[in-house]
Write an enzyme that holds these catalytic residues in place. Structure first.
Site, PDB file in Angstrom:
ATOM      1  N   SER A  27       0.826  -1.207   0.000  1.00 35.25           N
ATOM      2  CA  SER A  27       0.000   0.000   0.000  1.00 35.25           C
ATOM      3  C   SER A  27       0.863   1.261   0.000  1.00 35.25           C
ATOM      4  CB  SER A  27      -0.937   0.003   1.209  1.00 35.25           C
ATOM      5  OG  SER A  27      -0.211  -0.163   2.403  1.00 35.25           O
ATOM      6  N   ASN A 114      -2.370  -2.622  13.333  1.00 36.51           N
ATOM      7  CA  ASN A 114      -3.829  -2.477  13.255  1.00 36.51           C
ATOM      8  C   ASN A 114      -4.328  -1.209  13.961  1.00 36.51           C
ATOM      9  OD1 ASN A 114      -3.708  -4.840  11.879  1.00 36.51           O
ATOM     10  ND2 ASN A 114      -4.565  -6.121  13.520  1.00 36.51           N
ATOM     11  N   THR A 159     -40.361  25.046 -11.121  1.00 36.67           N
ATOM     12  CA  THR A 159     -40.576  23.647 -10.737  1.00 36.67           C
ATOM     13  C   THR A 159     -40.652  22.901 -12.056  1.00 36.67           C
ATOM     14  OG1 THR A 159     -42.978  23.863 -10.766  1.00 36.67           O
ATOM     15  CG2 THR A 159     -41.905  24.272  -8.649  1.00 36.67           C
ATOM     16  N   HIS A 160     -40.135  21.683 -12.087  1.00 36.37           N
ATOM     17  CA  HIS A 160     -40.049  20.899 -13.338  1.00 36.37           C
ATOM     18  C   HIS A 160     -39.274  21.655 -14.419  1.00 36.37           C
ATOM     19  CE1 HIS A 160     -43.505  18.665 -11.566  1.00 36.37           C
ATOM     20  NE2 HIS A 160     -43.928  19.874 -11.254  1.00 36.37           N
ATOM     21  N   SER A 281     -14.001  27.263 -27.785  1.00 36.94           N
ATOM     22  CA  SER A 281     -14.057  26.095 -28.657  1.00 36.94           C
ATOM     23  C   SER A 281     -12.980  26.239 -29.719  1.00 36.94           C
ATOM     24  CB  SER A 281     -15.434  26.014 -29.321  1.00 36.94           C
ATOM     25  OG  SER A 281     -15.351  25.263 -30.519  1.00 36.94           O
ATOM     26  N   LYS A 287     -18.117  30.478 -29.007  1.00 39.56           N
ATOM     27  CA  LYS A 287     -18.414  29.682 -27.816  1.00 39.56           C
ATOM     28  C   LYS A 287     -17.618  30.089 -26.585  1.00 39.56           C
ATOM     29  CE  LYS A 287     -19.872  25.669 -27.946  1.00 39.56           C
ATOM     30  NZ  LYS A 287     -21.008  24.784 -27.802  1.00 39.56           N
ATOM     31  N   ASN A 289     -17.531  28.067 -23.051  1.00 37.25           N
ATOM     32  CA  ASN A 289     -18.130  26.888 -22.412  1.00 37.25           C
ATOM     33  C   ASN A 289     -17.927  26.857 -20.894  1.00 37.25           C
ATOM     34  OD1 ASN A 289     -18.957  25.890 -24.926  1.00 37.25           O
ATOM     35  ND2 ASN A 289     -16.937  24.976 -25.275  1.00 37.25           N
ATOM     36  N   GLU A 294     -19.184  21.818 -15.696  1.00 33.87           N
ATOM     37  CA  GLU A 294     -19.448  20.475 -16.233  1.00 33.87           C
ATOM     38  C   GLU A 294     -18.536  19.430 -15.594  1.00 33.87           C
ATOM     39  OE1 GLU A 294     -20.325  20.763 -20.797  1.00 33.87           O
ATOM     40  OE2 GLU A 294     -18.992  22.371 -20.221  1.00 33.87           O
ATOM     41  N   TYR A 321      -9.758  -6.851  12.272  1.00 35.62           N
ATOM     42  CA  TYR A 321      -9.089  -6.368  11.059  1.00 35.62           C
ATOM     43  C   TYR A 321      -9.019  -7.451   9.988  1.00 35.62           C
ATOM     44  CZ  TYR A 321      -5.479  -4.546   7.939  1.00 35.62           C
ATOM     45  OH  TYR A 321      -4.795  -4.120   6.834  1.00 35.62           O
ATOM     46  N   GLN A 326      -7.321  -2.387   3.903  1.00 35.38           N
ATOM     47  CA  GLN A 326      -6.282  -1.575   3.270  1.00 35.38           C
ATOM     48  C   GLN A 326      -6.849  -0.824   2.063  1.00 35.38           C
ATOM     49  OE1 GLN A 326      -2.065  -2.845   3.118  1.00 35.38           O
ATOM     50  NE2 GLN A 326      -2.439  -3.164   0.946  1.00 35.38           N
ATOM     51  N   LYS A 329      -8.255   3.351   1.816  1.00 37.76           N
ATOM     52  CA  LYS A 329      -7.577   4.654   1.703  1.00 37.76           C
ATOM     53  C   LYS A 329      -7.715   5.346   0.353  1.00 37.76           C
ATOM     54  CE  LYS A 329      -4.500   2.763   4.988  1.00 37.76           C
ATOM     55  NZ  LYS A 329      -5.272   1.537   4.751  1.00 37.76           N
TER      56      LYS A 329
END
Ligand code: ARG
Length: 462
Positions: A27, A114, A159-160, A281, A287, A289, A294, A321, A326, A329
């Site tokens: 690890s 541990n 709404t919607h 773009s 454009k 963006n 996003e 344990y 492990q 993480k």
């Protein structure tokens, strides 16, 4: 086939089975991020061992000094991490042995990896929780500043995603302040719960050495030691709580990211994002963006994924344990990185964005957004039951639609053709400004309410 290649699958793998075992077992590639916490925990442990007389003060001093050297080597980038030494705990201890010799071997008395890993990871997650709380705070301030700049600006409420009723820009911004304040308080709650020390639980059963667990807990800023050694080494609730707090907060960020994508479009033009948080773009010169929004919306999914992944790791594990743990993480590291990045990016976008007041107002005034105000007027002025008022208003909206005008532009004659008792007074409630100003019920969108809430949040965040 070389002699250490496996008979069954050796052709597929260039490396022998020992190397594959090393690769799956190690690890160190990721848990080196907990180096500072590991060294902090070991120093506290060594000091405690000396204080209760389990090791000598001289040994504790040598260990303490040596660990600081290891830390500076790691921070300076000169430390040689070894996969053969599996993890950060054994890498640090092995280097300590090289540096200080025999005393290094006494450090692991009354301790196991541990309780050590459980302690290190709690310290790491606690730091991230503190950082996340600060990040949430900064974003709350950014939303609050936007609310203050346009407390009484009128925009459509949806709404919607259909125009519903006019609301104020300040009110919309403060909705996010509310969400973020819940995120913050959830994080503060979880931090309080996680703040117990597993150190000294040893492998799982505790130890016969006369250790002082309160002392190490105090040294590491924990409120108290975990009360049950089995639970101490097998618990990862603190990481799961971090991930679930992070997930809910991230979901809030993603919702606003989505609003920004919609709002910054040519069709809406509610906001202009700053150049700092937009891209152009390569083919379409017009454009601009909303890439940051996003990407943020997409990255958030990794945080939810981490939450689910760790639940999956934990759900089948008997006490205490298991090496499965492990795998806790990387999920948390990735989620924490993305949460912090998301908070920073959103804070930047919110601070920099410009609300286009005229577009907001024009959009608010379209789509018969004051129809509810008209129905309410029929109830108040004519004593009509709301259900009937709703029906009459529906006919008025249909008439306005037929005429190609908005409600305030219907003539009184037209209005009276639908219901004879309607008077000139009705026009006082049909503007978007009148609409928002009238919504003074507690928690409503009226500018006076918004100003009172801004004052409240400024005090809270002061
Ligand atoms: N690298 C291990 C982990 O992250 C440390 C604990 C190892 N304990 C053990 N019993 N093998 O979980």
């Amino acid at each position: 086939m070389t002699k250490d290649q496996n008979q069954m699958w050796g052709g597929r793998f260039a490396a022998g089975p020992d190397a594959i075992m090393e690769a799956i077992n190690a690890s160190i590639g990721f848990d080196q991020r907990m180096a500072a916490q590991d060294i902090q925990g070991s120093r506290a442990h060594a000091n405690m061992l000396a204080a209760v007389g389990i090791i000598s003060d001289t040994d504790a001093d040598a260990i303490g000094e040596g660990l600081l050297t290891v830390l500076s080597e790691i921070e300076g980038g000169t430390f040689q991490f070894s996969t053969a030494l599996e993890d950060i705990h054994m890498n640090v201890e092995a280097r300590l042995k090289e540096l200080v010799g025999e005393p290094a071997g006494r450090l692991h008395t009354a301790r196991s990896r541990n309780d050590q890993v459980a302690t290190d990871f709690r310290l790491w997650v606690r730091d991230q929780m503190d950082a996340a709380i600060e990040g949430v705070d900064a974003l709350m301030r950014a939303f609050l500043a936007q609310a203050e700049a346009g407390a009484d600006w009128v925009m459509p409420g949806f709404t919607h995603l259909q125009t519903a009723q006019p609301v104020t820009w300040g009110h919309h911004m403060l909705a996010y302040v509310e969400m973020l304040s819940r995120d913050k308080s959830r994080m503060q709650d979880a931090r309080r719960r996680m703040n117990e020390s597993p150190l000294g639980a040893a492998a799982l059963a505790g130890t016969s050495f006369p250790i002082d667990r309160q002392m190490t807990a105090d040294a590491l800023g924990f409120d108290r030691p975990c009360a049950n050694s089995l639970d101490a080494v097998s618990d990862r609730d603190f990481a799961l709580e971090f991930l679930s707090c992070a997930s809910i907060c991230a979901m809030h960020l993603s919702r606003f990211a989505e609003e920004l994508v919609i709002w910054s479009s040519a069709q809406f033009r509610f906001v202009t994002l700053s150049d700092r948080f937009s891209t152009g773009s390569s083919i379409m010169p017009q454009k601009k963006n909303p890439d940051a929004a996003e990407l943020l919306r997409a990255k958030i999914g990794r945080i939810f994924g981490a939450n689910v992944a760790l639940m999956m790791v934990m759900k089948g594990l008997p006490l205490t344990y298991s090496k499965d743990m492990q795998e806790d993480k990387e999920q948390v590291f990735d989620a924490a990185d993305n949460l912090m990045l998301g908070l920073a990016a959103m804070t930047g976008m919110v601070s920099d964005m410009t609300a286009n007041r005229d577009h907001l107002r024009a959009a608010a005034a379209s789509g018969f957004s004051t129809a509810t105000d008209l129905a309410d007027w029929l109830v108040r002025a004519l004593g009509m039951p709301f259900r009937d008022a709703h029906h009459v208003t529906g006919s008025l909206v249909a008439l306005a639609e037929k005429r190609g005008v908005d409600l305030p532009d219907l003539s009184l004659v037209d209005m009276q053709s639908v219901h004879a008792d309607i008077t000139q007074d009705v026009f006082t409630v049909l503007s978007v400004e009148a609409s928002v100003t009238s919504r003074t019920s507690f928690g409503g969108t009226a500018p006076d309410n918004v100003r009172a809430q801004i004052k409240h949040w400024k005090e809270v965040l002061a």
